[in-house]
Motif scaffolding. Structure first.
Motif, PDB file in Angstrom:
ATOM      1  N   LEU A  18      21.337  80.341 -21.662  1.00 20.76           N
ATOM      2  CA  LEU A  18      21.274  79.439 -20.560  1.00 20.76           C
ATOM      3  C   LEU A  18      21.267  78.186 -20.732  1.00 20.76           C
ATOM      4  O   LEU A  18      21.963  77.354 -19.762  1.00 20.76           O
ATOM      5  CB  LEU A  18      19.691  79.778 -19.909  1.00 20.76           C
ATOM      6  CG  LEU A  18      19.315  81.461 -19.119  1.00 20.76           C
ATOM      7  CD1 LEU A  18      18.133  81.468 -19.088  1.00 20.76           C
ATOM      8  CD2 LEU A  18      20.686  81.619 -18.016  1.00 20.76           C
TER       9      LEU A  18
ATOM     10  N   TRP B  90      28.882  74.095 -17.725  1.00 19.69           N
ATOM     11  CA  TRP B  90      29.090  73.597 -16.399  1.00 19.69           C
ATOM     12  C   TRP B  90      29.203  72.366 -16.319  1.00 19.69           C
ATOM     13  O   TRP B  90      30.300  71.594 -15.566  1.00 19.69           O
ATOM     14  CB  TRP B  90      28.011  74.126 -15.520  1.00 19.69           C
ATOM     15  CG  TRP B  90      27.932  75.524 -14.770  1.00 19.69           C
ATOM     16  CD1 TRP B  90      27.673  76.644 -15.272  1.00 19.69           C
ATOM     17  CD2 TRP B  90      28.430  75.704 -13.593  1.00 19.69           C
ATOM     18  NE1 TRP B  90      27.908  77.692 -14.465  1.00 19.69           N
ATOM     19  CE2 TRP B  90      28.270  77.167 -13.313  1.00 19.69           C
ATOM     20  CE3 TRP B  90      29.208  75.008 -12.568  1.00 19.69           C
ATOM     21  CZ2 TRP B  90      28.948  77.823 -12.176  1.00 19.69           C
ATOM     22  CZ3 TRP B  90      29.342  75.777 -11.517  1.00 19.69           C
ATOM     23  CH2 TRP B  90      29.219  77.035 -11.273  1.00 19.69           C
TER      24      TRP B  90
ATOM     25  N   ILE C 250      19.027  88.857 -15.097  1.00 21.41           N
ATOM     26  CA  ILE C 250      19.534  87.770 -14.315  1.00 21.41           C
ATOM     27  C   ILE C 250      20.405  86.898 -15.192  1.00 21.41           C
ATOM     28  O   ILE C 250      21.548  86.400 -14.900  1.00 21.41           O
ATOM     29  CB  ILE C 250      18.372  86.964 -13.632  1.00 21.41           C
ATOM     30  CG1 ILE C 250      17.769  87.989 -12.612  1.00 21.41           C
ATOM     31  CG2 ILE C 250      18.966  85.847 -12.851  1.00 21.41           C
ATOM     32  CD1 ILE C 250      16.610  87.376 -11.812  1.00 21.41           C
ATOM     33  N   ALA C 251      19.821  86.532 -16.530  1.00 23.83           N
ATOM     34  CA  ALA C 251      20.624  85.763 -17.227  1.00 23.83           C
ATOM     35  C   ALA C 251      21.732  86.302 -17.705  1.00 23.83           C
ATOM     36  O   ALA C 251      22.904  85.596 -17.922  1.00 23.83           O
ATOM     37  CB  ALA C 251      19.599  85.395 -18.652  1.00 23.83           C
TER      38      ALA C 251
ATOM     39  N   LEU D 131      24.546  86.111 -15.384  1.00 21.98           N
ATOM     40  CA  LEU D 131      25.142  84.584 -14.950  1.00 21.98           C
ATOM     41  C   LEU D 131      26.512  84.356 -15.849  1.00 21.98           C
ATOM     42  O   LEU D 131      26.948  83.667 -15.532  1.00 21.98           O
ATOM     43  CB  LEU D 131      23.963  83.875 -15.249  1.00 21.98           C
ATOM     44  CG  LEU D 131      22.937  83.677 -14.256  1.00 21.98           C
ATOM     45  CD1 LEU D 131      21.680  82.556 -14.879  1.00 21.98           C
ATOM     46  CD2 LEU D 131      23.636  83.040 -12.861  1.00 21.98           C
TER      47      LEU D 131
ATOM     48  N   ALA E 170      29.234  85.880 -13.980  1.00 23.87           N
ATOM     49  CA  ALA E 170      29.273  85.269 -12.765  1.00 23.87           C
ATOM     50  C   ALA E 170      29.827  83.566 -12.904  1.00 23.87           C
ATOM     51  O   ALA E 170      30.660  83.266 -11.848  1.00 23.87           O
ATOM     52  CB  ALA E 170      27.879  85.237 -12.188  1.00 23.87           C
ATOM     53  N   THR E 171      29.491  83.233 -14.209  1.00 27.69           N
ATOM     54  CA  THR E 171      30.152  81.792 -14.188  1.00 27.69           C
ATOM     55  C   THR E 171      31.450  81.692 -14.755  1.00 27.69           C
ATOM     56  O   THR E 171      32.422  80.966 -13.979  1.00 27.69           O
ATOM     57  CB  THR E 171      29.255  81.114 -15.493  1.00 27.69           C
ATOM     58  OG1 THR E 171      28.144  80.851 -15.253  1.00 27.69           O
ATOM     59  CG2 THR E 171      30.031  79.902 -15.733  1.00 27.69           C
TER      60      THR E 171
ATOM     61  N   LEU F  79      20.357  75.616 -14.478  1.00 24.70           N
ATOM     62  CA  LEU F  79      20.504  76.612 -15.760  1.00 24.70           C
ATOM     63  C   LEU F  79      19.755  76.553 -17.037  1.00 24.70           C
ATOM     64  O   LEU F  79      18.897  77.250 -17.490  1.00 24.70           O
ATOM     65  CB  LEU F  79      21.863  76.778 -16.157  1.00 24.70           C
ATOM     66  CG  LEU F  79      22.995  77.521 -15.000  1.00 24.70           C
ATOM     67  CD1 LEU F  79      24.335  77.332 -15.409  1.00 24.70           C
ATOM     68  CD2 LEU F  79      22.360  78.904 -14.743  1.00 24.70           C
TER      69      LEU F  79
END
Length: 424
Positions: free
Chosen positions: A71, A78, A221-222, A225, A228-229, A273
């Motif tokens: 994370l 990002w 969830i992690a 991501l 998703a990223t 994040l």
């Protein structure tokens, strides 16, 4: 980056890059390399009898330790894809641990998750204001945020936690669990298959079993991501515009992209994040905030991002590697690390052979000598000192970065100062 010539080009889900320093590894080749490494690990397990290096509990622990690193690395990705270096990931993780635990013990763990993300976003916003609006050096700003976050949480912890049951100046009261789950049937079957200690098959069962046994909802969830990223940054117009700010902000501005807006969004998301990684530490890994809880994971996350060549898939592999080496401290560390010395020696010999094939004889000779020394260490000892076990994650971080440095390509404008209209 080769700037597009028309405004409509910015809306297309592709982005031209300058030539890379090396060819990008395709997914089939990457999967083949991973399978080869797993097969070699299985051989080492059979030779040494160290079955713990690929059992389900080891892999489950490795996944739990990899999540906060991943994370933090995603946060760095990002920010840096938008051209902002984020050394402040450690501080944003610290804010996430404190805010998550503070809200979690009062209003429940899921509220703690949201407030912890908000705490990380607050750190990201501060970094964005300082670096984007005021053009302060990105490294200086990041270091300052790390110091500020540590000082702020040390000041706030006694005020918020003392006087509550289980709380102190350095620790929060316990936070309720978010809950864990295992996939019925599949989890038990993989565990049984792993206990057979067969070549390769049991190792794959251990790896997969760690992914489906006693998993937190926040872990799910992690992991989600990561793709998703990738989809947002590489398959949407929003992602293209954001990445263009990290490659050539002047060209992006000339085509109507609001560079400041995208940089701000990227850095705030980056902080969120990292804050989520901190929440994982204070709610999932441990059900409370503890001073010094991050233990440099923000920096290791940054290393995982660099190892992954600023790509989500590579970042996930790097986080998994660092999480696995970190897990050796918790489960049979000395015996497992001693067995992995043999694995390291075999990998170095394989690397030397590959360098000979590529006619790099000097590098091949050096690699072979190092491999022989590592094998001698393995053959001449029965265990390794505890200090070596504790240092393994950090040594692996340095070695991996050193070996992968020649194939890296950071965004071209990463860390560069930018002023609106400077290209006119």
């Amino acid at each position: 980056m080769t700037a597009p010539t028309t405004a409509t080009d910015v809306n297309q889900p592709s982005l031209e890059h300058a030539p890379r320093t090396g060819r990008r590894m395709s997914w089939p080749v990457l999967l083949l390399v991973i399978a080869g490494a797993l097969a070699l690990t299985s051989i080492v397990r059979l030779i040494t009898g160290a079955n713990g290096i690929t059992n389900v509990s080891q892999m489950s622990t490795a996944l739990q330790l990899a999540v906060p690193i991943g994370l933090a690395g995603l946060g760095g990705l990002w920010a840096e894809r938008a051209g902002v270096v984020n050394i402040g990931l450690e501080g944003m993780m610290i804010l996430g641990t404190w805010f998550g635990a503070w809200a979690g013990f009062q209003w429940g763990p899921w509220t703690g998750v949201l407030v912890g993300i908000a705490g990380g976003c607050l750190g990201g916003l501060l970094h964005a204001v300082v670096t984007i609006t005021f053009n302060v050096n990105h490294i200086v700003s990041g270091v300052a945020i790390n110091i500020l976050a540590l000082g702020a949480t040390r000041y706030l912890a006694p005020l918020a936690f003392e006087g509550h049951q289980g709380g102190s100046a350095k620790q929060s009261p316990p936070v309720d669990s978010l809950g864990h789950f295992s996939i019925p049937g599949l989890s038990g079957w993989l565990d049984s298959l792993n206990d057979q200690h067969w070549f390769f098959v049991s190792d794959i069962a251990g790896l997969l079993g760690g992914l489906v046994t006693d998993v937190s909802w926040l872990t799910l969830i992690a992991v989600a991501l990561i793709p998703a990223t990738w989809w947002i940054l590489w398959r949407t117009p929003f992602g293209l515009r954001l990445r263009s700010c990290g490659e050539n902000p002047i060209a992006a501005e000339s085509l109507g992209v609001n560079v400041y807006k995208y940089k701000y969004l990227a850095v705030i998301i980056s902080g969120g994040l990292a804050g989520l990684g901190g929440v994982f530490l204070s709610i999932v890994a441990n059900p409370f905030y503890l001073e010094g809880q991050t233990s440099g994971r923000g920096y290791i996350g940054l290393a995982a991002m660099i190892f992954g060549n600023w790509m989500p898939g590579g970042l996930a592999i790097g986080a998994g590697l660092f999480g696995y080496t970190d897990s050796l401290n918790l489960r049979g560390g000395s015996a497992n690390v001693h067995a992995l010395l043999l694995l390291g020696a075999l990998l170095l010999v394989a690397g030397a052979i590959w360098l000979v094939i590529r006619k790099k004889y000097v590098k091949a000779a050096i690699t072979f000598v190092v491999g022989a020394l590592v094998f001698a260490w393995y053959a001449g000892t029965n265990e390794v000192p505890n200090q070596v076990v504790s240092a393994t994650p950090y040594v692996v971080t340095l070695v991996v970065l050193a070996l992968s440095a020649q194939r890296l390509r950071m965004p071209k404008a990463d860390g560069m100062q930018y002023r609106k209209g400077q290209g006119k």
